[in-house]
Design a protein around this motif. Structure first.
Motif, PDB file in Angstrom:
ATOM      1  N   VAL A   1       0.487   0.956   3.057  1.00 16.92           N
ATOM      2  CA  VAL A   1       0.223   0.716   4.479  1.00 16.92           C
ATOM      3  C   VAL A   1      -0.870   1.662   4.979  1.00 16.92           C
ATOM      4  O   VAL A   1      -1.765   1.255   5.730  1.00 16.92           O
ATOM      5  N   ASP A   2      -0.810   2.934   4.556  1.00 17.31           N
ATOM      6  CA  ASP A   2      -1.862   3.890   4.938  1.00 17.31           C
ATOM      7  C   ASP A   2      -3.229   3.421   4.440  1.00 17.31           C
ATOM      8  O   ASP A   2      -4.221   3.491   5.176  1.00 17.31           O
ATOM      9  N   ASP A   3      -3.290   2.971   3.201  1.00 22.25           N
ATOM     10  CA  ASP A   3      -4.563   2.495   2.649  1.00 22.25           C
ATOM     11  C   ASP A   3      -5.073   1.283   3.416  1.00 22.25           C
ATOM     12  O   ASP A   3      -6.277   1.171   3.684  1.00 22.25           O
ATOM     13  N   PHE A   4      -4.162   0.385   3.777  1.00 24.55           N
ATOM     14  CA  PHE A   4      -4.579  -0.808   4.512  1.00 24.55           C
ATOM     15  C   PHE A   4      -5.112  -0.426   5.889  1.00 24.55           C
ATOM     16  O   PHE A   4      -6.166  -0.915   6.326  1.00 24.55           O
ATOM     17  N   ALA A   5      -4.399   0.463   6.572  1.00 24.31           N
ATOM     18  CA  ALA A   5      -4.844   0.889   7.901  1.00 24.31           C
ATOM     19  C   ALA A   5      -6.198   1.599   7.815  1.00 24.31           C
ATOM     20  O   ALA A   5      -7.073   1.385   8.670  1.00 24.31           O
ATOM     21  N   ALA A   6      -6.384   2.420   6.782  1.00 27.16           N
ATOM     22  CA  ALA A   6      -7.663   3.131   6.617  1.00 27.16           C
ATOM     23  C   ALA A   6      -8.810   2.152   6.401  1.00 27.16           C
ATOM     24  O   ALA A   6      -9.920   2.351   6.895  1.00 27.16           O
ATOM     25  N   THR A   7      -8.544   1.076   5.648  1.00 25.06           N
ATOM     26  CA  THR A   7      -9.567   0.055   5.431  1.00 25.06           C
ATOM     27  C   THR A   7      -9.937  -0.631   6.731  1.00 25.06           C
ATOM     28  O   THR A   7     -11.119  -0.888   7.005  1.00 25.06           O
TER      29      THR A   7
ATOM     30  N   LEU B   1       6.951  -4.915   0.288  1.00 23.20           N
ATOM     31  CA  LEU B   1       5.500  -4.834   0.193  1.00 23.20           C
ATOM     32  C   LEU B   1       5.098  -4.333  -1.187  1.00 23.20           C
ATOM     33  O   LEU B   1       5.715  -3.422  -1.730  1.00 23.20           O
ATOM     34  N   ILE B   2       4.018  -4.913  -1.735  1.00 21.09           N
ATOM     35  CA  ILE B   2       3.503  -4.450  -3.019  1.00 21.09           C
ATOM     36  C   ILE B   2       1.984  -4.517  -3.006  1.00 21.09           C
ATOM     37  O   ILE B   2       1.391  -5.496  -2.523  1.00 21.09           O
ATOM     38  N   ASP B   3       1.356  -3.471  -3.480  1.00 25.33           N
ATOM     39  CA  ASP B   3      -0.099  -3.379  -3.534  1.00 25.33           C
ATOM     40  C   ASP B   3      -0.642  -4.437  -4.484  1.00 25.33           C
ATOM     41  O   ASP B   3      -0.163  -4.579  -5.611  1.00 25.33           O
ATOM     42  N   VAL B   4      -1.651  -5.183  -4.048  1.00 29.61           N
ATOM     43  CA  VAL B   4      -2.218  -6.225  -4.907  1.00 29.61           C
ATOM     44  C   VAL B   4      -2.763  -5.630  -6.197  1.00 29.61           C
ATOM     45  O   VAL B   4      -2.717  -6.273  -7.256  1.00 29.61           O
ATOM     46  N   ALA B   5      -3.265  -4.390  -6.158  1.00 31.20           N
ATOM     47  CA  ALA B   5      -3.750  -3.745  -7.382  1.00 31.20           C
ATOM     48  C   ALA B   5      -2.612  -3.540  -8.373  1.00 31.20           C
ATOM     49  O   ALA B   5      -2.796  -3.691  -9.595  1.00 31.20           O
ATOM     50  N   ASP B   6      -1.422  -3.210  -7.875  1.00 26.29           N
ATOM     51  CA  ASP B   6      -0.266  -3.053  -8.752  1.00 26.29           C
ATOM     52  C   ASP B   6       0.190  -4.407  -9.298  1.00 26.29           C
ATOM     53  O   ASP B   6       0.656  -4.503 -10.440  1.00 26.29           O
ATOM     54  N   VAL B   7       0.058  -5.438  -8.494  1.00 27.06           N
ATOM     55  CA  VAL B   7       0.382  -6.790  -8.970  1.00 27.06           C
ATOM     56  C   VAL B   7      -0.517  -7.168 -10.139  1.00 27.06           C
ATOM     57  O   VAL B   7      -0.050  -7.718 -11.147  1.00 27.06           O
ATOM     58  N   ILE B   8      -1.805  -6.863 -10.040  1.00 30.34           N
ATOM     59  CA  ILE B   8      -2.720  -7.201 -11.131  1.00 30.34           C
ATOM     60  C   ILE B   8      -2.377  -6.407 -12.389  1.00 30.34           C
ATOM     61  O   ILE B   8      -2.440  -6.926 -13.505  1.00 30.34           O
TER      62      ILE B   8
ATOM     63  N   GLY C   1       5.162   4.106  -8.804  1.00 31.47           N
ATOM     64  CA  GLY C   1       5.710   4.784  -7.634  1.00 31.47           C
ATOM     65  C   GLY C   1       6.656   3.963  -6.794  1.00 31.47           C
ATOM     66  O   GLY C   1       6.914   4.306  -5.626  1.00 31.47           O
ATOM     67  N   PHE C   2       7.201   2.864  -7.338  1.00 32.85           N
ATOM     68  CA  PHE C   2       8.146   2.062  -6.567  1.00 32.85           C
ATOM     69  C   PHE C   2       9.316   2.923  -6.119  1.00 32.85           C
ATOM     70  O   PHE C   2       9.875   3.693  -6.892  1.00 32.85           O
ATOM     71  N   GLY C   3       9.688   2.784  -4.880  1.00 33.34           N
ATOM     72  CA  GLY C   3      10.779   3.566  -4.312  1.00 33.34           C
ATOM     73  C   GLY C   3      10.735   3.470  -2.800  1.00 33.34           C
ATOM     74  O   GLY C   3       9.892   2.762  -2.227  1.00 33.34           O
ATOM     75  N   PRO C   4      11.637   4.170  -2.104  1.00 36.77           N
ATOM     76  CA  PRO C   4      11.735   4.048  -0.643  1.00 36.77           C
ATOM     77  C   PRO C   4      10.451   4.378   0.107  1.00 36.77           C
ATOM     78  O   PRO C   4      10.234   3.867   1.204  1.00 36.77           O
ATOM     79  N   ARG C   5       9.586   5.244  -0.457  1.00 40.23           N
ATOM     80  CA  ARG C   5       8.374   5.641   0.263  1.00 40.23           C
ATOM     81  C   ARG C   5       7.105   4.990  -0.302  1.00 40.23           C
ATOM     82  O   ARG C   5       6.006   5.310   0.142  1.00 40.23           O
ATOM     83  N   TYR C   6       7.284   4.099  -1.254  1.00 37.99           N
ATOM     84  CA  TYR C   6       6.127   3.434  -1.858  1.00 37.99           C
ATOM     85  C   TYR C   6       5.274   2.739  -0.799  1.00 37.99           C
ATOM     86  O   TYR C   6       4.043   2.782  -0.843  1.00 37.99           O
ATOM     87  N   PHE C   7       5.933   2.098   0.162  1.00 36.11           N
ATOM     88  CA  PHE C   7       5.204   1.330   1.165  1.00 36.11           C
ATOM     89  C   PHE C   7       4.254   2.197   1.987  1.00 36.11           C
ATOM     90  O   PHE C   7       3.244   1.687   2.509  1.00 36.11           O
ATOM     91  N   GLU C   8       4.555   3.475   2.136  1.00 37.65           N
ATOM     92  CA  GLU C   8       3.736   4.337   2.990  1.00 37.65           C
ATOM     93  C   GLU C   8       2.299   4.409   2.486  1.00 37.65           C
ATOM     94  O   GLU C   8       1.345   4.322   3.274  1.00 37.65           O
ATOM     95  N   ARG C   9       2.135   4.554   1.183  1.00 41.79           N
ATOM     96  CA  ARG C   9       0.783   4.658   0.625  1.00 41.79           C
ATOM     97  C   ARG C   9      -0.013   3.377   0.853  1.00 41.79           C
ATOM     98  O   ARG C   9      -1.167   3.427   1.265  1.00 41.79           O
TER      99      ARG C   9
ATOM    100  N   GLY D   1       6.447 -10.732  -4.073  1.00 38.61           N
ATOM    101  CA  GLY D   1       6.787 -10.156  -2.780  1.00 38.61           C
ATOM    102  C   GLY D   1       5.597 -10.285  -1.848  1.00 38.61           C
ATOM    103  O   GLY D   1       4.709 -11.116  -2.049  1.00 38.61           O
ATOM    104  N   HIS D   2       5.546  -9.444  -0.809  1.00 33.68           N
ATOM    105  CA  HIS D   2       4.451  -9.502   0.161  1.00 33.68           C
ATOM    106  C   HIS D   2       3.295  -8.631  -0.334  1.00 33.68           C
ATOM    107  O   HIS D   2       3.362  -7.395  -0.290  1.00 33.68           O
ATOM    108  N   LEU D   3       2.233  -9.283  -0.785  1.00 31.79           N
ATOM    109  CA  LEU D   3       1.072  -8.561  -1.301  1.00 31.79           C
ATOM    110  C   LEU D   3       0.289  -7.924  -0.164  1.00 31.79           C
ATOM    111  O   LEU D   3       0.171  -8.502   0.927  1.00 31.79           O
ATOM    112  N   VAL D   4      -0.256  -6.741  -0.445  1.00 31.34           N
ATOM    113  CA  VAL D   4      -1.056  -6.006   0.540  1.00 31.34           C
ATOM    114  C   VAL D   4      -2.347  -5.561  -0.131  1.00 31.34           C
ATOM    115  O   VAL D   4      -2.336  -5.036  -1.247  1.00 31.34           O
ATOM    116  N   GLY D   5      -3.475  -5.772   0.568  1.00 26.44           N
ATOM    117  CA  GLY D   5      -4.749  -5.308   0.037  1.00 26.44           C
ATOM    118  C   GLY D   5      -5.907  -5.800   0.868  1.00 26.44           C
ATOM    119  O   GLY D   5      -5.755  -6.683   1.718  1.00 26.44           O
TER     120      GLY D   5
END
Length: 251
Positions: A238-244, A151-158, A228-236, A116-120
């Motif tokens: 995206v928040d982490d990416f924005a904070a970075t 969207l999926i966290d690259v850390a979760d992909v690893i 934590g996959f589910g409807p609100r998984y993306f929020e965490r 999917g679309h990796l985020v990190g």
């Protein structure tokens, strides 16, 4: 493992590299889903041919990254599954499916992961979230009406890659995604909240919406229940990416 490439995924795999000495990871392919450059596609096909031949000769397993994004599953009626025929709808999707077939025909021991679309942190600037961040900060963001992305966290992909490589899988194709199609408008909402700014929205009638099936992933990697996959998984993520992004700007 031997990691071919030095980009986003290749760097992210380094912490588990020593665990799998008999695996070769091809992480040097085309990463631009909207790309159409024949020369880039040809380069990746030649690299895959050489790498698969070497793996067959040495008896090592080849891990290949394909796509579960719009290019592969955008025209599928229902969730995109690994065990059903697909008709790719972009040059990138056609290219990736052709490489999957090329790898299968090579008779090398292999595992294909459709991502999917990796985020990190440190992901390529042309990918979805970095692009949206730039547009929001510039004050104008373009949204394809009806578009949604998994969207999926690259850390979760690893984590998932680690669990899959620990199994004796050969010749398998596995979707690696969250299983949630998040409307791009909601992603923009969340980025604006994290960045502390808003942008004018310009809509185009070119959006696509599809769901990536992760039943096979869940069966192979029960640990996904804790991610934590589910409807609100993306929020965490995206928040982490924005904070970075905010922290990098402030430093």
């Amino acid at each position: 493992m031997e990691i071919i490439g030095n980009g986003f995924i290749a760097r992210s795999l380094q912490p588990i590299a020593e665990k799998y000495p008999d695996t070769v990871v091809l992480a040097a392919g085309v990463s631009w889903a909207s790309g159409t450059a024949a020369a880039d596609f040809d380069r990746e096909a030649r690299l895959l041919h050489r790498t698969a031949a070497d793996c067959r000769r040495t008896g090592r397993r080849l891990l290949f990254f394909s796509t579960a994004a719009t290019g592969m599953y955008g025209l599928v009626d229902g969730p995109g599954r690994e065990d059903l025929p697909v008709v790719p709808c972009t040059p990138y999707g056609v290219h990736k499916l052709a490489l999957e077939e090329q790898l299968r025909d090579s008779r090398a021991d292999h595992l294909v992961l459709r991502l999917g679309h990796l985020v990190g942190p440190g992901q390529p600037a042309h990918q979805l979230l970095p692009t949206l961040v730039r547009q929001i900060r510039d004050g104008d963001v373009r949204i394809h009406r009806g578009a949604a992305r998994d969207l999926i966290d690259v850390a979760d992909v690893i984590t998932v890659v680690d669990r899959l490589l620990a199994q004796d899988l050969s010749g398998e194709i596995v979707n690696v995604a969250s299983g949630e199609a998040v409307p791009v408008e909601l992603i923009v909402d969340r980025l604006e909240l994290g960045l502390g700014c808003t942008a004018r929205r310009h809509y185009q009638d070119a959006g696509t919406h599809h769901v990536i099936a992760i039943d096979k992933l869940r069966a192979l990697v029960p640990e996904t229940e804790r991610l934590g996959f589910g409807p609100r998984y993306f929020e965490r993520i995206v928040d982490d990416f924005a904070a970075t992004v905010v922290a990098a700007t402030a430093s």
